[in-house]
Write an enzyme that holds these catalytic residues in place. Structure first.
Site, PDB file in Angstrom:
ATOM      1  N   ALA A 136       1.525   4.389   3.393  1.00 55.48           N
ATOM      2  CA  ALA A 136       0.783   3.752   4.485  1.00 55.48           C
ATOM      3  C   ALA A 136       1.705   3.205   5.562  1.00 55.48           C
ATOM      4  CB  ALA A 136      -0.088   2.634   3.925  1.00 55.48           C
ATOM      5  N   GLY A 137       2.970   3.630   5.543  1.00 54.12           N
ATOM      6  CA  GLY A 137       3.890   3.177   6.592  1.00 54.12           C
ATOM      7  C   GLY A 137       4.439   1.788   6.340  1.00 54.12           C
TER       8      GLY A 137
ATOM      9  N   PRO B 263       0.832  -1.212   0.000  1.00 54.56           N
ATOM     10  CA  PRO B 263       0.000   0.000   0.000  1.00 54.56           C
ATOM     11  C   PRO B 263       0.867   1.265   0.000  1.00 54.56           C
ATOM     12  CG  PRO B 263      -0.517  -1.410   1.904  1.00 54.56           C
ATOM     13  CD  PRO B 263       0.604  -2.075   1.167  1.00 54.56           C
TER      14      PRO B 263
ATOM     15  N   ALA C 134      10.598   2.763  -0.551  1.00 51.91           N
ATOM     16  CA  ALA C 134      11.917   2.128  -0.384  1.00 51.91           C
ATOM     17  C   ALA C 134      11.978   0.808  -1.146  1.00 51.91           C
ATOM     18  CB  ALA C 134      12.200   1.893   1.100  1.00 51.91           C
ATOM     19  N   ALA C 135      10.869   0.050  -1.105  1.00 52.00           N
ATOM     20  CA  ALA C 135      10.874  -1.259  -1.772  1.00 52.00           C
ATOM     21  C   ALA C 135      10.988  -1.091  -3.284  1.00 52.00           C
ATOM     22  CB  ALA C 135       9.612  -2.040  -1.412  1.00 52.00           C
TER      23      ALA C 135
ATOM     24  N   ASP D 243      14.005   2.403   6.567  1.00 53.86           N
ATOM     25  CA  ASP D 243      13.179   1.732   5.548  1.00 53.86           C
ATOM     26  C   ASP D 243      14.054   1.033   4.505  1.00 53.86           C
ATOM     27  OD1 ASP D 243      11.058   2.856   6.871  1.00 53.86           O
ATOM     28  OD2 ASP D 243      10.080   3.630   5.074  1.00 53.86           O
TER      29      ASP D 243
HETATM   30  O1  PMV Z   1       7.964   5.349   5.856  1.00 53.56           O
HETATM   31  P1  PMV Z   1       7.160   5.082   7.055  1.00 53.56           P
HETATM   32  O2  PMV Z   1       5.896   5.816   7.107  1.00 53.56           O
HETATM   33  O3  PMV Z   1       7.066   3.654   7.345  1.00 53.56           O
HETATM   34  O4  PMV Z   1       7.900   5.667   8.372  1.00 53.56           O
HETATM   35  C1  PMV Z   1       9.216   5.877   8.460  1.00 53.56           C
HETATM   36  C2  PMV Z   1       9.599   5.945   9.898  1.00 53.56           C
HETATM   37  C3  PMV Z   1       9.903   7.319  10.451  1.00 53.56           C
HETATM   38  O5  PMV Z   1      10.639   7.071  11.650  1.00 53.56           O
HETATM   39  C4  PMV Z   1       8.610   8.045  10.811  1.00 53.56           C
HETATM   40  C5  PMV Z   1      10.719   8.188   9.505  1.00 53.56           C
HETATM   41  C6  PMV Z   1      12.139   7.700   9.288  1.00 53.56           C
HETATM   42  O6  PMV Z   1      12.771   8.189   8.352  1.00 53.56           O
HETATM   43  O7  PMV Z   1      12.647   6.856  10.047  1.00 53.56           O
END
Ligand code: PMV
Length: 316
Positions: free
Chosen positions: A104-105, A101, A110-111, A152
């Site tokens: 959505a964290g 998704p 990154a993938a 990530d």
């Molecule tokens: O990319 P996300 O939404 O999974 O979150 C990254 C995690 C954070 O700590 C909020 C940002 C970071 O760069 O580490």
């Protein structure tokens, strides 16, 4: 020339998001049920340098030349070329698909970067080693996040549970017992850069208070590491609850996330918290294997857009 493909998983942050941007440790795991995949197919008859990109999930079907130079895909391709000291690549078609998704964290950006850098460097005859893949993906992450911690790109590249701290060598975590996680998606798109930027503003306005919160989160991560490595899952659950409370203090939760977290706890989760940038996106619950389906059903009942049940083991 054959086609080259590579894939990379989604990810979930178990502990320490946001504070990790300020140098505290964090723990993240790969989520293999969702994947980004890139296939590079040579186009021998096309002009050198002609790269066509298809990414149906975001409605993209274009030549590289027509993409804005700061588009994350264009930046990833340029980084690979400049690392190899090439000014252009033999003509090819690059097809990007993903079941992760967006915003959505779950590390979708990154993938995609990791899969693209792997497949494209292999296509050019020089498959990059993991540390280089991760370093280049980090450069692309800066476009999405502004000030990413690097967690990530690291977890997505190494596809192992990791203990991560900015500027330190990454540590792979060995878990004696497998973890069952239920991931619940609020369905709310929430760009990480916005949440990270708001936390930065708050920190700038009151550094002492926010550094205190980051320290508390850092201490939870340390305890969580020992609990995970010694298989104390109930302790992990309690620590997830405490981490969520601190993320609420950082103002990165939302009513929807809190509802899913509460529901998971009532349905028998050992602990639950938001995961990633927050405000929307996903939460995670730690479950015993027997209760995962029940937790997932309850999350869907109170409005989760979708759920994923994933097992994280020592061999993950
Ligand atoms: O990319 P996300 O939404 O999974 O979150 C990254 C995690 C954070 O700590 C909020 C940002 C970071 O760069 O580490």
């Amino acid at each position: 020339m054959p086609a080259f493909s590579a894939s990379a998983p989604g990810k979930s942050i178990l502990f320490g998001e946001h504070a990790v941007v300020y140098g505290k440790p964090a723990i993240a795991v790969p989520v293999r049920q969702v994947q980004a995949k890139v296939i590079v197919t040579p186009k021998p008859k096309s002009q050198p340098g002609n790269i066509h990109i298809q990414a149906p999930a975001i409605g993209l079907d274009t030549d590289l030349l027509d993409l804005a130079p700061n588009h994350p895909l264009a930046v990833a391709i340029d980084l690979v070329l400049s690392h190899l000291k090439l000014s252009y690549a033999p003509g090819c078609n690059l097809r990007i698909t993903s079941t992760i998704p967006l915003a959505a964290g779950m590390g979708s950006g990154a993938a995609v970067s990791v899969a693209l850098i792997r497949a494209f460097s292999a296509y050019l005859g020089k498959p990059f080693p993991p540390e280089q893949v991760s370093a280049l993906a980090y450069e692309v992450e800066k476009l999405y996040h502004g000030t990413p911690s690097g967690i990530d790109n690291t977890v997505v590249t190494y596809t192992k549970p990791i203990y991560f701290q900015r500027g330190q060598p990454i540590e792979i975590l060995h878990l004696p017992a497998s973890l069952t996680l239920v991931i619940g998606d609020t369905g709310i798109i929430s760009p990480t850069a916005k949440a990270v930027g708001d936390v930065r503003q708050a920190w700038l306005a009151d550094p002492g208070y926010y550094e205190g919160l980051f320290d508390e989160i850092g201490a939870i991560v340390q305890q969580a590491r020992s609990a995970l490595e010694s298989g104390q899952l109930e302790k992990c659950g309690t620590l997830m609850d405490s981490n969520h409370a601190l993320l609420c203090e950082l103002d990165v939760s939302s009513p929807e996330l809190n509802r899913l977290v509460e529901t998971a706890r009532k349905a028998g989760a050992l602990g639950a918290k938001l995961s990633g940038g927050g405000r929307g996106g996903n939460m995670i619950a730690l479950a015993t294997a027997g209760e995962a389906v029940q937790i997932s059903d309850q999350l869907l009942e109170v409005g989760a857009h979708r759920t994923i049940i994933t097992q994280i083991g020592a061999q993950s």
